[in-house]
Scaffold this motif. Structure first.
Motif, PDB file in Angstrom:
ATOM      1  N   UNK A  68       0.817  -1.211   0.000  1.00 12.09           N
ATOM      2  CA  UNK A  68       0.000   0.000   0.000  1.00 12.09           C
ATOM      3  C   UNK A  68       0.852   1.262   0.000  1.00 12.09           C
ATOM      4  N   UNK A  69       2.126   1.138   0.309  1.00 10.39           N
ATOM      5  CA  UNK A  69       3.008   2.299   0.369  1.00 10.39           C
ATOM      6  C   UNK A  69       3.846   2.469  -0.902  1.00 10.39           C
ATOM      7  N   UNK A  70       4.051   1.386  -1.619  1.00 11.28           N
ATOM      8  CA  UNK A  70       4.884   1.427  -2.812  1.00 11.28           C
ATOM      9  C   UNK A  70       3.981   1.664  -4.021  1.00 11.28           C
ATOM     10  N   UNK A  71       4.082   2.822  -4.605  1.00 10.53           N
ATOM     11  CA  UNK A  71       3.204   3.190  -5.716  1.00 10.53           C
ATOM     12  C   UNK A  71       3.280   2.167  -6.844  1.00 10.53           C
ATOM     13  N   UNK A  72       2.127   1.789  -7.337  1.00  9.10           N
ATOM     14  CA  UNK A  72       1.984   0.871  -8.477  1.00  9.10           C
ATOM     15  C   UNK A  72       2.467  -0.546  -8.186  1.00  9.10           C
ATOM     16  N   UNK A  73       2.748  -0.863  -6.927  1.00  7.93           N
ATOM     17  CA  UNK A  73       3.233  -2.205  -6.573  1.00  7.93           C
ATOM     18  C   UNK A  73       2.216  -3.265  -6.988  1.00  7.93           C
ATOM     19  N   UNK A  74       2.749  -4.432  -7.344  1.00  9.19           N
ATOM     20  CA  UNK A  74       1.925  -5.560  -7.756  1.00  9.19           C
ATOM     21  C   UNK A  74       2.292  -6.771  -6.905  1.00  9.19           C
ATOM     22  N   UNK A  75       1.382  -7.738  -6.822  1.00 13.71           N
ATOM     23  CA  UNK A  75       1.687  -8.921  -6.022  1.00 13.71           C
ATOM     24  C   UNK A  75       0.872 -10.115  -6.483  1.00 13.71           C
ATOM     25  N   UNK A  76       1.487 -11.273  -6.375  1.00  9.49           N
ATOM     26  CA  UNK A  76       0.771 -12.538  -6.455  1.00  9.49           C
ATOM     27  C   UNK A  76       0.729 -13.084  -5.030  1.00  9.49           C
ATOM     28  N   UNK A  77      -0.467 -13.182  -4.485  1.00 12.83           N
ATOM     29  CA  UNK A  77      -0.674 -13.594  -3.107  1.00 12.83           C
ATOM     30  C   UNK A  77      -1.309 -14.976  -3.109  1.00 12.83           C
ATOM     31  N   UNK A  78      -0.582 -15.956  -2.626  1.00  8.45           N
ATOM     32  CA  UNK A  78      -1.039 -17.347  -2.673  1.00  8.45           C
ATOM     33  C   UNK A  78      -1.587 -17.725  -1.306  1.00  8.45           C
ATOM     34  N   UNK A  79      -2.864 -18.120  -1.268  1.00  5.78           N
ATOM     35  CA  UNK A  79      -3.498 -18.441   0.011  1.00  5.78           C
ATOM     36  C   UNK A  79      -4.604 -19.476  -0.213  1.00  5.78           C
ATOM     37  N   UNK A  80      -4.451 -20.691   0.339  1.00  2.00           N
ATOM     38  CA  UNK A  80      -5.415 -21.755   0.055  1.00  2.00           C
ATOM     39  C   UNK A  80      -6.664 -21.781   0.940  1.00  2.00           C
ATOM     40  N   UNK A  81      -6.661 -21.048   2.061  1.00  2.00           N
ATOM     41  CA  UNK A  81      -7.776 -21.134   3.009  1.00  2.00           C
ATOM     42  C   UNK A  81      -8.865 -20.129   2.640  1.00  2.00           C
ATOM     43  N   UNK A  82     -10.098 -20.601   2.367  1.00  2.00           N
ATOM     44  CA  UNK A  82     -11.167 -19.692   1.926  1.00  2.00           C
ATOM     45  C   UNK A  82     -11.416 -18.515   2.875  1.00  2.00           C
ATOM     46  N   UNK A  83     -11.403 -18.760   4.169  1.00  2.00           N
ATOM     47  CA  UNK A  83     -11.637 -17.692   5.139  1.00  2.00           C
ATOM     48  C   UNK A  83     -10.566 -16.613   5.007  1.00  2.00           C
ATOM     49  N   UNK A  84      -9.323 -17.029   4.867  1.00  2.00           N
ATOM     50  CA  UNK A  84      -8.231 -16.067   4.721  1.00  2.00           C
ATOM     51  C   UNK A  84      -8.307 -15.323   3.390  1.00  2.00           C
ATOM     52  N   UNK A  85      -8.761 -16.018   2.353  1.00  2.00           N
ATOM     53  CA  UNK A  85      -8.873 -15.379   1.036  1.00  2.00           C
ATOM     54  C   UNK A  85      -9.823 -14.180   1.090  1.00  2.00           C
TER      55      UNK A  85
END
Length: 250
Positions: A68-85
């Motif tokens: 949220x602080x790095x302008x235009x930053x991108x990410x692939x966020x891998x998370x298998x738990x539905x609640x966490x998603x």
């Protein structure tokens, strides 16, 4: 962490000499991320993060919120738990910049059993909120009783009724990188509660060479911690330990 504490930590990270930063790898990580935020103001390629085991991207996480602080930053966020998603998407709503892969990372494509907790028990406070980050495909974390609660612990029976196994899809790390068109990685994070080496072992350091790597090793056997360090050192990374994490810098 409060805004004042964050600012103090950033200022400290830039003010300390390199020799002292090497002894405090988390602080060196702050400097790396703060510098990325500064450079992003001048354009250039977008900062790219890959986080495997992202949880909700906020709780007990001192790195992912930098997106949220790095302008235009991108990410692939891998998370298998539905609640966490659901929590993760609420925290990172920009679907164009922040991709959520709802899978576990394994060595072959398929499905895998994940040990986790009942979402309702987390929501109503029956379980401590820390448990949101304790799901695992291995038996080396809290649910096995190793280094945490187990049947010999007086508190185990309070939590055992809320343990459950779910089946989730799984993919190899390279498959996820390829299908999301990730050509470079600036920061690579792994927090998979015992499956950390299995994930990191798949990362091609010659091809991607992230500037910063953070791997949780607290649930790994000694042999796998050694493999993590050897892979990093062989690739020329500067490596430091802090709490249960290995930090490495290119």
């Amino acid at each position: 962490m409060s805004s004042a504490s964050n600012l103090a930590r950033i200022a400290l990270s830039f003010g300390l000499p390199a020799g002292l930063l090497d002894r405090g790898p988390a602080l060196r990580g702050t400097k790396f991320l703060a510098r990325a935020a500064l450079m992003a103001r001048f354009g250039g390629r977008p900062f790219q993060m890959v986080n495997v085991g992202a949880c909700d991207g906020a709780l007990f996480d001192d790195v992912t919120p930098w997106l949220h602080r790095i302008a235009r930053a991108r990410a692939m966020l891998v998370e298998p738990i539905p609640y966490n998603q659901k929590r993760l998407r609420a925290n990172y709503p920009d679907t164009g910049r922040f991709i959520i892969e709802p899978v576990a990372v394994t060595r072959t494509r398929g499905t895998i059993t994940v040990h986790t907790f009942d979402a309702a028990a987390l929501e109503d406070g029956t379980l401590p909120i820390e448990f949101i980050g304790c799901s695992s495909v291995t038996d080396t974390n809290l649910m096995s009783g190793k280094n945490a609660w187990g049947e010999a612990d007086a508190n185990f029976n309070k939590f055992a009724p809320h343990l459950k196994d779910i089946e989730v899809p799984s993919e190899t790390l390279q498959t996820l990188l390829d299908r999301n068109g990730i050509a470079y990685i600036d920061a690579f994070l792994v927090d998979c509660e015992g499956a950390d080496w299995m994930v990191f072992d798949q990362l091609d350091l010659k091809r991607y060479r992230p500037g910063m790597i953070k791997i949780e090793v607290g649930a790994l056997p000694a042999a796998e911690i050694g493999q993590v360090v050897v892979k990093l050192k062989t690739a020329g990374y500067q490596v430091g330990f802090q709490a249960e994490d290995v930090w490495a810098f290119a």
